[in-house]
Every structure is written in structure tokens, then in C-alpha cells.
Design a protein around this motif. Structure first.
Motif, short mmCIF file in Angstrom:
data_model
loop_
_atom_site.label_atom_id
_atom_site.label_comp_id
_atom_site.label_asym_id
_atom_site.label_seq_id
_atom_site.Cartn_x
_atom_site.Cartn_y
_atom_site.Cartn_z
N LEU A 9 0.68 -1.24 -0.05
CA LEU A 9 0.08 0.07 -0.07
C LEU A 9 0.79 1.22 -0.12
O LEU A 9 0.47 2.29 -0.49
CB LEU A 9 -0.82 -0.06 1.16
CG LEU A 9 -1.73 -1.21 1.32
CD1 LEU A 9 -2.69 -1.21 2.63
CD2 LEU A 9 -2.92 -1.35 0.14
N GLU A 10 1.99 1.25 0.69
CA GLU A 10 2.84 2.32 0.61
C GLU A 10 4.31 1.82 0.83
O GLU A 10 4.65 0.98 1.54
CB GLU A 10 2.38 3.17 1.82
CG GLU A 10 3.03 4.72 2.02
CD GLU A 10 2.26 5.72 3.13
OE1 GLU A 10 2.92 6.56 3.49
OE2 GLU A 10 1.58 5.01 3.60
N VAL A 11 5.22 2.64 0.29
CA VAL A 11 6.52 2.50 0.27
C VAL A 11 7.33 4.02 0.64
O VAL A 11 7.23 5.10 -0.17
CB VAL A 11 7.28 2.13 -0.96
CG1 VAL A 11 8.71 2.10 -0.84
CG2 VAL A 11 6.68 0.89 -1.62
N SER A 12 8.12 3.91 1.79
CA SER A 12 8.50 5.31 2.21
C SER A 12 9.77 5.15 2.93
O SER A 12 10.39 3.91 3.28
CB SER A 12 7.61 5.82 3.29
OG SER A 12 7.49 4.92 4.49
N PRO A 13 10.77 5.90 2.94
CA PRO A 13 12.08 5.86 3.52
C PRO A 13 11.83 5.90 4.99
O PRO A 13 11.14 6.34 5.62
CB PRO A 13 12.90 7.17 2.95
CG PRO A 13 12.00 8.00 2.80
CD PRO A 13 10.76 7.22 2.03
N VAL A 14 13.00 5.18 5.66
CA VAL A 14 13.07 5.20 7.08
C VAL A 14 13.76 6.62 7.42
O VAL A 14 15.00 6.82 7.45
CB VAL A 14 13.92 4.09 7.71
CG1 VAL A 14 13.70 4.06 8.91
CG2 VAL A 14 12.99 2.76 7.19
N ALA A 15 13.01 7.35 8.31
CA ALA A 15 13.38 8.68 9.03
C ALA A 15 14.50 8.18 10.08
O ALA A 15 14.28 7.43 10.93
CB ALA A 15 12.21 9.58 9.14
N ARG A 16 15.65 9.41 10.18
CA ARG A 16 16.44 9.18 11.16
C ARG A 16 16.93 10.16 12.05
O ARG A 16 17.43 10.26 12.84
CB ARG A 16 17.68 8.67 10.63
CG ARG A 16 17.68 7.02 9.84
CD ARG A 16 18.97 6.73 9.15
NE ARG A 16 18.77 5.47 8.68
CZ ARG A 16 19.27 4.47 9.36
NH1 ARG A 16 19.80 4.54 10.79
NH2 ARG A 16 19.21 3.04 8.74
N GLY A 17 16.05 11.31 11.81
CA GLY A 17 16.36 12.54 12.56
C GLY A 17 15.89 12.37 13.81
O GLY A 17 15.19 11.74 14.38
N PRO A 18 16.46 13.55 14.80
CA PRO A 18 16.13 13.35 15.97
C PRO A 18 14.81 13.75 16.52
O PRO A 18 14.42 13.18 17.66
CB PRO A 18 17.18 14.22 16.67
CG PRO A 18 17.48 15.32 15.69
CD PRO A 18 17.54 14.45 14.43
N PHE A 19 14.11 14.45 15.64
CA PHE A 19 12.96 14.82 16.00
C PHE A 19 11.70 14.00 15.28
O PHE A 19 10.55 14.34 14.83
CB PHE A 19 12.43 16.29 15.42
CG PHE A 19 13.44 17.01 16.54
CD1 PHE A 19 13.16 17.28 17.75
CD2 PHE A 19 14.68 17.62 15.91
CE1 PHE A 19 14.11 18.28 18.32
CE2 PHE A 19 15.35 18.50 16.69
CZ PHE A 19 15.05 18.95 18.02
N THR A 20 12.12 12.93 14.71
CA THR A 20 11.43 12.08 13.71
C THR A 20 10.31 11.34 14.52
O THR A 20 10.53 10.85 15.71
CB THR A 20 12.21 11.02 12.90
OG1 THR A 20 13.00 11.64 12.09
CG2 THR A 20 11.18 10.16 12.09
N VAL A 21 9.02 11.29 14.11
CA VAL A 21 7.86 10.61 14.63
C VAL A 21 7.55 9.41 14.01
O VAL A 21 7.43 9.44 12.57
CB VAL A 21 6.86 11.45 14.81
CG1 VAL A 21 5.58 10.52 15.62
CG2 VAL A 21 6.93 12.84 15.82
N THR A 22 7.63 8.28 14.60
CA THR A 22 7.18 7.02 13.64
C THR A 22 5.85 6.96 13.46
O THR A 22 5.04 7.11 14.43
CB THR A 22 7.58 5.92 14.88
OG1 THR A 22 8.87 5.76 15.29
CG2 THR A 22 7.18 4.44 14.14
N ARG A 23 5.56 6.67 12.25
CA ARG A 23 4.19 6.70 11.93
C ARG A 23 3.50 5.33 12.11
O ARG A 23 4.21 4.29 11.78
CB ARG A 23 4.02 6.80 10.15
CG ARG A 23 2.76 7.01 9.73
CD ARG A 23 2.77 7.41 8.06
NE ARG A 23 3.07 6.13 7.35
CZ ARG A 23 4.26 5.82 6.85
NH1 ARG A 23 5.24 6.69 6.81
NH2 ARG A 23 4.56 4.72 6.23
N ALA A 24 2.28 5.58 12.61
CA ALA A 24 1.45 4.34 13.26
C ALA A 24 0.86 3.72 11.95
O ALA A 24 0.76 4.12 10.77
CB ALA A 24 0.22 4.81 14.12
#
Length: 576
Positions: A9-24
Motif C-alpha cells: 500500500l505504501e513505500v517510504s524511506p526510514v527517517a533517522r532525524g532526532p525529531f522524527t515521529v514513527t508513523r503508526a
């Protein structure tokens, strides 16, 4: 073409920043991660926490659809071959599947599930259908269901957990089967006609032999009766006239000719007698004393010229033609014509349906709720059994109008009210939602009024409807169903209130079934702790017999409805 069904359904890069919020994610999605080198893993389908993302080697996130999917398709572009690969089946398949291994979906980059699912179905179906002739579609369906078993696990990470096939011959095969049936009927009809002609020829030969024997016996009897009695010409003519009353004119001509010949003969004899007497007198060969007696004798002989002709006795006054023989071959005693007797034979009562016999509307209401999902295949097979039984009972099926409804949270029409013929579509069932009894009875209330009015416009003699109600669950709508049910069966307010025959399987409460049945003898439930699959099979067999018997009763002119519990069932009111 089948509508595509994407599983990624969706392909996205894994974010690594200090303020990144994990998408539920959602319960019907699974999250899969992949490293830059192509390694794939899943943390029980859940997204990684922020701390995991910051330190993990995974670079890409994939959201995979793991929900249940149901599709229906007709395999027309890839028809299934029958035995010999000459004729083909067109398959209608109801299939349900889900992803069981989201990592495999990502690893194989499955962008569309439908080619994989339908390809697997065709690959498994083809070897099985090749074992059956084109006329064995029902047996082929059973073999496909048995082969499916409890489900198929595909290597692409997909599980097929429900499958309901329906096979029909394609257009060419249907034409072949129709022509085959028609040819068989023609052969059978010609055979019956031949038997009739042979029987008629045998009967005709026997009648001719009997008539000939009668003529010979009559001739022998007649000759015996005549015996040594002398027959003068007049009596011979009478005998001819008795045998041939239409030959009166010829008989009268023969009689006149005979009388003329007799007169000529008498005249010649008188002339010869006179000449002899004159010769005797002239030659003095007789004495005077002998002249007077001899003269008187001679005159009497001469007076014999008025000899009464030997003719037929005088006919009665007004009689102008010979009497007509009666049916036994005798002349009526009074000589008057009598008409031949006429005997009328009444044909026995026909048992073939005619429009005057009327029609019997039958509604089959089947539970399709989630509670009966384990047995939905048995219920669908039972509908096919009922359909096939009506097709085979071609002498009765014109008297039946059948409608099939499936109820769960909503009511679905599986077969609109009509006559079941060889070309009719056999209905099918699909499990869904909770059982809403109020909707079921409301739909019956609306459908029956409309259907019966339509039937009465075509056929004035329409019997009271029969509803066969099969349930495997308790109502999920509380007691709200009781109001529409009472309006449905109340004959004072509902003109077409039906007779309801209720049957319970599985979790259906006996008290509920006893309440729904309009007569105590019309409600029954399966014996507790018995096999549900076997009970369903027995129910459909009994239902087919009941429907066909009601049609035969209609044809015979009987309006009585007799229902007996199937094997393995008991009267519901006895268990309350």
C-alpha cells in the motif's frame, strides 16, 4: 480484465532525524523493513520505535495489506477443459484470501494479488476438470471443493481460505448438450411411435382374422340350415336381397325376367295342348261322351295362363327401401330404420400440469450469517440439490414457482420467483454479518405481496405461499423481529399470509424455531450433538421431496400440505 488489487500500500524511506515521529499503522496493515542490501524483516508487522529507527540498518519501509479480500470472477478467458479437451467449462469462482507472509510479498514485489490468486486457481482446477465429461459439471464442482479442503497456502505469501466454484458448459458445449438431449428425445419418441404402430398392426390383424372366421362360420351355418331344401328362383332372389339390401333394383329385374320366362313357357305349353285336342277331335280319336270332361279339363288348362307369378311378397305400405341392419347384423322386426348405437368412452384423468391446476409459490429463506460460515458450502450444495431435483421432475416443476433469499445483516435475493428449468441459474450463498431476523421477515412481507399479485395477473389460481425458513443462529436484533413476523403470518390483515416451515441447525434455539413455525408440526431442529453437515444434507433431501410433493398434490387437485421432519431432526416444540 480483473480490477487490480495492490498489496503493497505504501513505500517510504526510514527517517533517522532526532525529531522524527514513527508513523503508526492499522490492524489490517503489516510494516516490513528492508536494508540497502535487500534484506527484509518484520517486527510482528509493527513499526519500529524512534530509537530503533535511529540505530537500525533499514532504509525503506513497506506497508502491506493483510486484510481479508473477497472476489468473484468468471474464468472465461481461461475456460476449464472437460475430458478430451473438446468442450470447456466456464467457471464462476467466489474466492476469499489474505496475506499471511508480508515479508514474502515485499521480497517478491507482489504489486497485484489477482493474477497470483486466479493463476493458482486455474493451475489446480485444470487437471481436475479434465477428469470429467462436459455433462458432469456437478461432479466436477464437488471434486474441486474436496481438493480445496481447508485452504491453500501460496508461496507468494498469500493464503486462500474460502473457495466456492460453480461450473457451467460454455456456449458451444451447451449447444452440444441441447442437441444431444434433443436427439435422445427424438430416438425415444420414434421408438415409442414404432411400438404403437406395431401394436396397432397386431390389433388390426387380430380383428381381420376374427371377422374372417365369423364370415366362414356364418356361411357354414347358412349352408347347414338350407340343407336339402329345394330353392326356386324366387327364393334365391330373396336370399340375395337379404344379403345385399342395397341391390334391390337388380333383384327386381332378375325376378321380372324370371316371371317373363315362366309365362312364355306356359304359353307354349297351352298352345301345344290345344293343338293336340284339335287333332284328336278331327281324327275321331275320342268319343263324344269323352269330349265334355276332356273339354273342361282342357279349358282349365287354357285358363292356367293367369298363373300367379312367383314373386316377392308385397312390401308394407310406404316401404320404399330395404330395412337397415342393426349393429348386431339383424333386420329389425318392425322393418324400420334404426340408427347405430354410439358408445362414448371417457379418457382417464391426466396427471400432466395444466394452467387450470394453478401454481404453488415456494420461498426458501436461508441463514447466511457468520454463525453458519463453517457450513456455507453444505447449504449452497443443498440449494443445488433442490434445483437439480426440480429440473429432473419436469412433470411437476411447472406447478412450482421458486424464490430463494439469503438473510444476515441484510437480505439478498439469490433466485427471483420463477419456474425452475434446465436453463435456470442455480443459486449460491455467501457468509456475512450477524443474523437480523426483522429484516428477513420485512423482506418476505414485501416480496410475497408483490410476487403473488404478479402471478395472479398471469395465472388466476395461485395457492397460498409456503416459506421454508432455515436458521443456524440466534437473532442479533433482540425481539424486534416479532412485530414484522406477526404481520407476515396474520391472515386477518395479510391476504397472502404464508405457511411457514421452520428448521433449526447449529446454534438455532428450539424455542425460536417453534415460535416461527405456523404449525407445531412445521417446526423442527436437528438432534442435539449430531453432525451438522449430515443434518444439512438430510434437510435438503426432505425439502426437495416436500416441494415436489406439493406440486404433485396441486396437479392431483389436493390442497393438503403435509410436512415430515427430515431424518435426524425432531419437532422443536418437544424440546422447549
Amino acid at each position: 480484465m480483473t480490477t487490480p488489487l495492490p498489496l503493497i500500500l505504501e513505500v517510504s524511506p526510514v527517517a533517522r532525524g532526532p525529531f522524527t515521529v514513527t508513523r503508526a499503522t492499522t490492524p489490517s496493515r503489516a510494516v516490513v523493513y528492508a536494508t540497502g542490501g535487500g534484506e527484509v524483516t518484520s517486527f510482528d508487522g509493527k513499526p519500529m520505535r524512534w530509537s530503533q529507527q535511529a540505530l537500525s540498518p533499514y532504509r525503506t519501509r513497506y506497508d502491506v495489506d493483510t486484510g481479508d479480500h473477497r472476489r468473484r470472477a468468471e474464468l472465461r478467458s481461461t475456460p476449464l477443459p472437460s475430458r478430451g479437451d473438446v468442450h470447456f467449462f466456464v467457471a464462476t469462482v467466489d474466492v476469499a484470501f489474505r496475506v499471511h507472509d508480508p515479508c514474502e510479498i515485499v521480497r517478491r514485489n507482489v504489486t497485484d494479488a489477482m493474477p497470483i490468486v486466479y493463476g493458482a486457481i486455474v493451475d489446480r482446477f485444470v487437471p481436475i476438470t479434465r477428469s470429467f465429461g462436459i455433462e458432469q459439471s456437478a461432479q466436477a464442482e464437488d471434486a474441486l471443493r474436496q481438493h480445496f479442503g481447508s485452504g491453500w497456502v501460496l508461496p507468494e505469501g498469500i493464503t486462500i481460505f474460502a473457495l466456492s466454484p460453480r461450473l457451467l458448459p460454455d456456449e458451444a458445449a451447451s449447444r452440444y448438450l441441447r442437441e444431444k438431449v434433443e436427439a435422445s428425445r427424438t430416438v425415444e419418441l420414434n421408438r415409442v411411435r414404432h411400438d404403437v404402430h406395431v401394436q396397432q398392426a397386431m390389433h388390426q390383424g387380430q380383428l381381420e382374422q376374427m371377422q374372417q372366421h365369423h364370415r366362414i362360420q356364418a356361411a357354414r351355418t347358412e349352408l347347414t340350415e338350407l340343407g336339402d331344401r329345394p330353392l326356386d328362383p324366387a327364393e334365391l332372389i330373396r336370399l340375395h336381397l337379404a344379403r345385399n339390401p342395397q341391390d334391390t333394383m337388380a333383384a327386381m329385374q332378375l325376378l321380372a325376367a324370371h316371371e317373363q320366362a315362366m309365362l312364355q313357357r306356359q304359353d307354349l305349353h297351352n298352345q301345344q295342348t290345344t293343338e293336340l285336342f284339335r287333332f284328336l277331335v278331327e281324327k275321331d280319336l275320342i268319343l263324344a261322351a269323352d269330349v265334355e270332361p276332356m273339354l273342361a279339363h282342357t279349358m282349365r288348362r287354357l285358363g292356367a295362363t293367369d298363373v300367379r307369378p312367383l314373386g316377392l311378397p308385397a312390401a308394407p305400405a310406404g316401404w320404399t327401401q330395404p330395412p337397415v341392419l342393426d349393429p348386431a347384423g339383424h333386420v329389425p322386426a318392425d322393418g324400420r330404420d334404426k340408427p347405430p348405437a354410439v358408445i362414448l368412452e371417457q379418457d382417464p384423468k391426466s396427471r400432466v400440469w395444466t394452467p387450470a391446476a394453478g401454481v404453488q409459490p415456494v420461498y426458501v429463506m436461508v441463514d447466511e450469517s457468520a454463525d453458519v460460515a463453517p457450513w456455507i458450502g453444505d447449504l449452497s450444495n443443498g440449494l443445488h440439490t433442490l434445483h437439480d431435483a426440480l429440473v429432473q421432475a419436469a412433470d411437476v416443476s411447472p406447478a412450482i414457482r421458486l424464490a430463494v433469499l439469503g438473510f444476515a445483516d441484510e437480505v439478498a435475493s439469490r433466485l427471483r420467483m420463477d419456474v425452475v428449468t434446465a436453463g435456470s441459474q442455480s443459486p449460491w450463498l455467501t457468509p456475512r454479518g450477524p443474523a437480523n431476523y426483522a429484516n428477513a421477515f420485512e423482506t418476505l412481507l414485501d416480496s410475497i405481496g408483490h410476487d403473488i399479485e404478479t402471478l395472479k395477473a398471469q395465472q388466476p389460481n395461485v395457492r397460498r405461499p409456503i416459506v421454508f425458513f432455515l436458521s443456524g443462529s440466534a437473532p442479533r436484533d433482540g425481539e424486534s423481529w416479532t412485530s414484522p413476523y406477526r404481520r407476515l403470518v396474520d391472515r386477518a390483515s395479510h391476504r397472502y399470509a404464508p405457511n411457514v416451515v421452520a428448521c433449526g441447525i447449529g446454534a438455532a434455539p428450539p424455542a425460536l424455531i417453534a415460535t416461527i413455525a405456523t404449525e407445531p408440526a412445521f417446526g423442527f431442529v436437528m438432534v442435539p450433538d449430531s453432525d451438522v453437515h449430515a443434518a444439512i444434507a438430510q434437510y435438503w433431501r426432505a425439502l426437495a421431496v416436500s416441494v415436489i410433493d406439493s406440486g404433485r398434490a396441486l396437479i392431483d387437485g389436493s390442497g393438503e400440505l403435509t410436512i415430515s421432519p427430515p431424518v435426524g431432526f425432531r419437532i422443536a416444540s418437544e424440546l422447549v
